[in-house]
Write a protein that holds these residues in place. Structure first.
Motif, PDB file in Angstrom:
ATOM      1  N   THR A  14      26.923   4.484  -9.521  1.00  0.00           N
ATOM      2  CA  THR A  14      27.513   3.528 -10.454  1.00  0.00           C
ATOM      3  C   THR A  14      27.194   3.790 -11.916  1.00  0.00           C
ATOM      4  OG1 THR A  14      27.589   1.840  -8.747  1.00  0.00           O
ATOM      5  CG2 THR A  14      27.648   1.087 -11.026  1.00  0.00           C
ATOM      6  N   PRO A  15      25.955   3.984 -12.335  1.00  0.00           N
ATOM      7  CA  PRO A  15      25.696   4.180 -13.773  1.00  0.00           C
ATOM      8  C   PRO A  15      26.409   5.417 -14.320  1.00  0.00           C
ATOM      9  CG  PRO A  15      23.662   3.684 -12.607  1.00  0.00           C
ATOM     10  CD  PRO A  15      24.706   3.931 -11.560  1.00  0.00           C
ATOM     11  N   LEU A  26      29.195   6.854 -13.139  1.00  0.00           N
ATOM     12  CA  LEU A  26      30.624   6.591 -13.216  1.00  0.00           C
ATOM     13  C   LEU A  26      30.942   5.687 -14.403  1.00  0.00           C
ATOM     14  CD1 LEU A  26      31.866   6.082  -9.553  1.00  0.00           C
ATOM     15  CD2 LEU A  26      31.667   8.169 -10.878  1.00  0.00           C
ATOM     16  N   ASN A  27      30.074   4.710 -14.644  1.00  0.00           N
ATOM     17  CA  ASN A  27      30.281   3.818 -15.778  1.00  0.00           C
ATOM     18  C   ASN A  27      30.299   4.599 -17.085  1.00  0.00           C
ATOM     19  OD1 ASN A  27      30.378   1.607 -14.142  1.00  0.00           O
ATOM     20  ND2 ASN A  27      28.325   0.891 -14.597  1.00  0.00           N
ATOM     21  N   ALA A  34      33.473   6.682 -17.284  1.00  0.00           N
ATOM     22  CA  ALA A  34      34.659   5.827 -17.423  1.00  0.00           C
ATOM     23  C   ALA A  34      34.781   5.270 -18.837  1.00  0.00           C
ATOM     24  CB  ALA A  34      34.599   4.697 -16.409  1.00  0.00           C
ATOM     25  N   ARG A  35      33.634   4.940 -19.430  1.00  0.00           N
ATOM     26  CA  ARG A  35      33.695   4.406 -20.808  1.00  0.00           C
ATOM     27  C   ARG A  35      34.289   5.440 -21.742  1.00  0.00           C
ATOM     28  NH1 ARG A  35      28.865   1.592 -19.696  1.00  0.00           N
ATOM     29  NH2 ARG A  35      27.607   3.427 -20.242  1.00  0.00           N
ATOM     30  N   GLY A  53      38.679   4.170 -17.123  1.00  0.00           N
ATOM     31  CA  GLY A  53      38.223   3.852 -15.765  1.00  0.00           C
ATOM     32  C   GLY A  53      39.178   4.293 -14.677  1.00  0.00           C
ATOM     33  N   ARG A  54      40.461   4.078 -14.848  1.00  0.00           N
ATOM     34  CA  ARG A  54      41.393   4.312 -13.750  1.00  0.00           C
ATOM     35  C   ARG A  54      41.446   5.786 -13.362  1.00  0.00           C
ATOM     36  NH1 ARG A  54      46.023   5.034 -11.260  1.00  0.00           N
ATOM     37  NH2 ARG A  54      46.735   3.340  -9.921  1.00  0.00           N
ATOM     38  N   ARG A  55      41.439   6.609 -14.376  1.00  0.00           N
ATOM     39  CA  ARG A  55      41.482   8.056 -14.110  1.00  0.00           C
ATOM     40  C   ARG A  55      40.291   8.488 -13.264  1.00  0.00           C
ATOM     41  NH1 ARG A  55      43.457  11.979 -18.851  1.00  0.00           N
ATOM     42  NH2 ARG A  55      44.003  13.701 -17.486  1.00  0.00           N
ATOM     43  N   MET A 112      38.393   6.493 -11.328  1.00  0.00           N
ATOM     44  CA  MET A 112      38.405   5.875 -10.005  1.00  0.00           C
ATOM     45  C   MET A 112      39.433   6.540  -9.100  1.00  0.00           C
ATOM     46  SD  MET A 112      35.912   4.044 -10.373  1.00  0.00           S
ATOM     47  CE  MET A 112      35.874   3.638  -8.634  1.00  0.00           C
ATOM     48  N   ASN A 172      41.057   0.031 -12.488  1.00  0.00           N
ATOM     49  CA  ASN A 172      40.124   0.517 -13.505  1.00  0.00           C
ATOM     50  C   ASN A 172      38.677   0.475 -13.026  1.00  0.00           C
ATOM     51  OD1 ASN A 172      42.116   0.962 -15.363  1.00  0.00           O
ATOM     52  ND2 ASN A 172      41.888  -1.044 -16.352  1.00  0.00           N
ATOM     53  N   GLU A 173      38.391  -0.445 -12.104  1.00  0.00           N
ATOM     54  CA  GLU A 173      36.988  -0.605 -11.693  1.00  0.00           C
ATOM     55  C   GLU A 173      36.717  -0.276 -10.237  1.00  0.00           C
ATOM     56  OE1 GLU A 173      38.489  -3.602 -13.115  1.00  0.00           O
ATOM     57  OE2 GLU A 173      37.900  -2.920 -15.096  1.00  0.00           O
ATOM     58  N   VAL A 209      36.342  15.836 -13.853  1.00  0.00           N
ATOM     59  CA  VAL A 209      37.422  15.175 -14.591  1.00  0.00           C
ATOM     60  C   VAL A 209      37.015  15.012 -16.057  1.00  0.00           C
ATOM     61  CG1 VAL A 209      38.780  13.054 -14.803  1.00  0.00           C
ATOM     62  CG2 VAL A 209      38.254  13.963 -12.548  1.00  0.00           C
ATOM     63  N   ALA A 259      24.690  -2.589 -16.586  1.00  0.00           N
ATOM     64  CA  ALA A 259      25.607  -1.453 -16.675  1.00  0.00           C
ATOM     65  C   ALA A 259      24.888  -0.128 -16.489  1.00  0.00           C
ATOM     66  CB  ALA A 259      26.328  -1.469 -18.019  1.00  0.00           C
ATOM     67  N   GLU A 260      23.615  -0.067 -16.908  1.00  0.00           N
ATOM     68  CA  GLU A 260      22.992   1.250 -17.025  1.00  0.00           C
ATOM     69  C   GLU A 260      21.814   1.501 -16.093  1.00  0.00           C
ATOM     70  OE1 GLU A 260      22.018   1.653 -21.136  1.00  0.00           O
ATOM     71  OE2 GLU A 260      24.095   1.887 -21.769  1.00  0.00           O
ATOM     72  N   ALA A 273      30.288  -3.044 -13.060  1.00  0.00           N
ATOM     73  CA  ALA A 273      30.011  -1.861 -12.247  1.00  0.00           C
ATOM     74  C   ALA A 273      31.288  -1.232 -11.728  1.00  0.00           C
ATOM     75  CB  ALA A 273      29.119  -2.247 -11.072  1.00  0.00           C
ATOM     76  N   MET A 274      31.236   0.039 -11.461  1.00  0.00           N
ATOM     77  CA  MET A 274      32.286   0.742 -10.746  1.00  0.00           C
ATOM     78  C   MET A 274      32.015   0.594  -9.259  1.00  0.00           C
ATOM     79  SD  MET A 274      34.258   1.848 -12.900  1.00  0.00           S
ATOM     80  CE  MET A 274      34.642   2.758 -14.348  1.00  0.00           C
ATOM     81  N   ASP A 330      47.531   9.338 -11.544  1.00  0.00           N
ATOM     82  CA  ASP A 330      46.157   9.782 -11.764  1.00  0.00           C
ATOM     83  C   ASP A 330      45.626  10.568 -10.567  1.00  0.00           C
ATOM     84  OD1 ASP A 330      45.489   6.707 -13.505  1.00  0.00           O
ATOM     85  OD2 ASP A 330      45.875   8.701 -14.339  1.00  0.00           O
ATOM     86  N   GLU A 340      44.753  14.987 -10.494  1.00  0.00           N
ATOM     87  CA  GLU A 340      43.512  15.633 -10.068  1.00  0.00           C
ATOM     88  C   GLU A 340      43.669  16.415  -8.771  1.00  0.00           C
ATOM     89  OE1 GLU A 340      41.028  15.899 -11.973  1.00  0.00           O
ATOM     90  OE2 GLU A 340      39.683  16.898 -10.571  1.00  0.00           O
TER      91      GLU A 340
END
Lengths: 204, 385
Positions: free
Chosen positions: A13-14, A16-17, A20-21, A25-27, A29, A77-78, A196, B31-32, B101-102, B243, B247
């Motif tokens: 998660t961190p 990917l976050n 994504a920032r 995000g969508r690309r 995910m 996105n998420e 990516v 987030a981190e 979170a993702m 998307d 890829e």
């Protein structure tokens, strides 16, 4: 219908976050969700290649009932979700007791021929006889045996061999091999996200 | 005097700033930080809240803010959802992470696009053989629930309903309660209906073969083919997401299921299909092509771009990523392939202009009042039992 979601994050998660920032995000995910689908299908394909433990004719469970029914179904996105459309796979993961819904007993193949044929309900012709088993305990209530023809010459032609065991219920333990290694999946997923990211940053 | 009778408390100037800073810091931590360090870091952040907010100020702040938000902000309840996460392991829903979170997940359940695809079929009975059905326009054929030489609407409606239930994970009423449709129950139940309807699709020489609608081979083939087609369509449709396609722009055509006797002609069939489409989107020397290449439909015995490509085939497709597709010259760096629509026809229609007059007469003769030809369009009427 309840859909269970098992998280595949494990420290992903961190990372990917962060990616994504930077690139959206969508690309990320979409790519990671597809990577998850591929990883799962490869896991199932490896199980398919092993065949069945008894060396009986293959029925291709892991490909037909599981791998072919696995697909990426949701990308936002998420979030990305890969769905496995297989009640049989759900049972492999969770285990449990199966009782007959149709009829009085579960038919468990006792021979390679019976296994290849599938359920007795699938058989085209009526060549099996039911033999009850009188026991004071246990779940075995009978047998399905190939009809005997004592007037035929060869032992194989005379019949009588057990094709199916008939049980009141069967209990399975969860199959640990059924669930993929999420750490390996996580490594793949992070690798895909970074690929990516590198590609997008090179273009800028 | 109890607190409720007190005058509105005078709040210290700038009281909200430390609280806002705490919220921002917690958001950053969520987030981190990895899961194993999350709780200690959050507890440290809350404990370090400035001494300016004394216990008395806490009460004053709680009264001044919305009751629930105030208590949550100052009493440390903010950390309560986070405390639940380690105990729940992989199955948590993690509302606390909702906007931060993702999430990647594996779900067990129906494939919505597979259910929708099957749902667009309508039972159509006709004495046509498999070869004759292949001459029906693809857009119509894809919308028909048919089986070679079967006219019984009761049988075809049962095929449609049982497959729909299987794909939707809906149970049906059985002797001992409710059960999901599976392959063996599909075969047994449809066989019974075929017997009751008096359906015969072959003579004695064909009993037990795929020509025999009462046989497990034929009924199993119907089940296997249609469930696979529906699932592969669902996969192919998501693969056309821009998307995802960017890829993973290509597929490799290869064996995904072993056979005792393999068809040896797949490489030749691939070359023939590639040649037929002028090698559009096809790699040279490998059975790899862009997902949008017309080679996939040309390869198929059924005219659809997704698997299966023939009856009982063990061949399928695996994804080829961007790097490999570029190396094979299928896509240029930076090029984003344009997705292809896989919905062969949004309505139950095909254009009558695509069919010659003899073909139209044949279609009318075969299908009678099941088909509507009007203003240059052909459509199934959607008759059901």
């Amino acid at each position: 219908m309840n859909i269970e979601i098992r998280q595949v994050s494990d420290g992903v998660t961190p990372e990917l976050n962060r990616i994504a920032r930077e690139i959206g995000g969508r690309r990320v995910m979409a790519a990671c969700g597809k990577e998850l689908e591929i990883g799962l299908r490869e896991h199932f394909a490896a199980l398919e290649r092993k065949g069945n433990a008894k060396g009986w004719p293959r029925r291709h469970f892991w490909n037909r009932q599981v791998a072919e029914k696995t697909a990426l179904t949701q990308v936002t996105n998420e979030r990305a979700v890969v769905t496995v459309d297989s009640p049989e796979y759900a049972h492999k993961l969770k285990g449990g007791t199966i009782k007959p819904k149709r009829g009085r007993a579960l038919a468990i193949p006792a021979t390679a021929q019976a296994y290849a044929a599938g359920s007795p309900r699938e058989l085209d012709s009526d060549f099996l006889d039911f033999q009850p088993v009188r026991t004071s305990r246990g779940d075995l209530i009978g047998l399905l045996k190939r009809r005997r023809h004592s007037d035929l010459a060869s032992r194989q032609e005379r019949g009588g061999e057990v094709w199916y065991w008939l049980l009141r219920k069967v209990t399975h333990q969860p199959d640990p091999a059924a669930y993929p290694d999420t750490r390996k999946l996580s490594t793949r997923i992070v690798g895909r996200a970074r690929a990516v990211y590198d590609r997008v940053m090179q273009k800028r | 005097m109890d607190r409720n009778e007190q005058a509105t408390p005078v709040l210290p100037a700038g009281w909200i700033e430390p609280v806002e800073s705490l919220f921002a810091e917690i958001e950053t931590i969520l987030a981190e930080t990895s899961e194993d360090l999350l709780l200690p870091r959050l507890e440290l952040a809350v404990a370090a809240m400035p001494a300016l907010i004394s216990e008395m100020d806490v009460e004053a702040l709680a009264d001044a803010l919305e009751a629930g938000m105030g208590r949550a902000a100052v009493a440390g309840a903010l950390t309560a959802p986070v405390r639940r996460l380690p105990a729940a392991g992989h199955a948590f829903s993690a509302e606390a992470f909702e906007n931060v979170a993702m999430r990647l997940g594996i779900g067990l359940g129906p494939l919505p696009e597979a259910v929708a695809k099957l749902g667009r079929r309508t039972p159509v009975g006709a004495r046509l053989s498999s070869a004759e059905w292949r001459r029906v326009p693809l857009a119509l054929r894809e919308r028909a629930q048919f089986s070679a030489r079967v006219e019984s609407m009761r049988f075809l409606s049962a095929v449609q309903e049982k497959l729909r239930r299987r794909l939707a994970w809906e149970t049906e009423a059985v002797a001992n309660g409710q059960a999901l449709v599976d392959r063996s129950s599909f075969i047994a139940d449809l066989r019974q209906i075929a017997i009751e309807e008096g359906i015969e699709t072959t003579g004695p020489e064909g009993r037990g073969t795929v020509r025999d609608i009462r046989g497990a081979k034929r009924l199993g083939l119907i089940y296997d083919m249609q469930t696979r087609q529906a699932a592969e369509f669902a996969r192919a449709k998501m693969d056309m997401d821009p998307d995802v396609l960017d890829e993973f722009p290509a597929y490799r055509f290869e064996r995904v299921e072993s056979r005792e006797r393999e068809r040896g002609d797949w490489p030749a069939r691939w070359e023939a299909a590639a040649s037929q489409v002028g090698y559009a989107g096809v790699a040279r020397g490998e059975m790899v092509a862009l997902k949008t290449s017309p080679v996939w439909a040309a390869l198929s015995a059924f005219g659809t771009p997704w698997p299966p490509y023939d009856f009982g085939s063990g061949m399928g497709r695996t994804d080829v990523d961007r790097a490999e597709a570029e190396a094979l010259g299928l896509v240029r760096p930076g090029e984003r392939p344009a997705p292809l629509s896989l919905d062969l026809n949004d309505g139950l229609e095909a254009s009558a202009a695509d069919i010659d007059s003899y073909g139209l007469e044949q279609i009318k003769a075969f299908f009678g009042d099941q088909i509507l030809i009007d203003a240059g369009r052909i459509a199934w009427r959607g008759l059901t039992v």
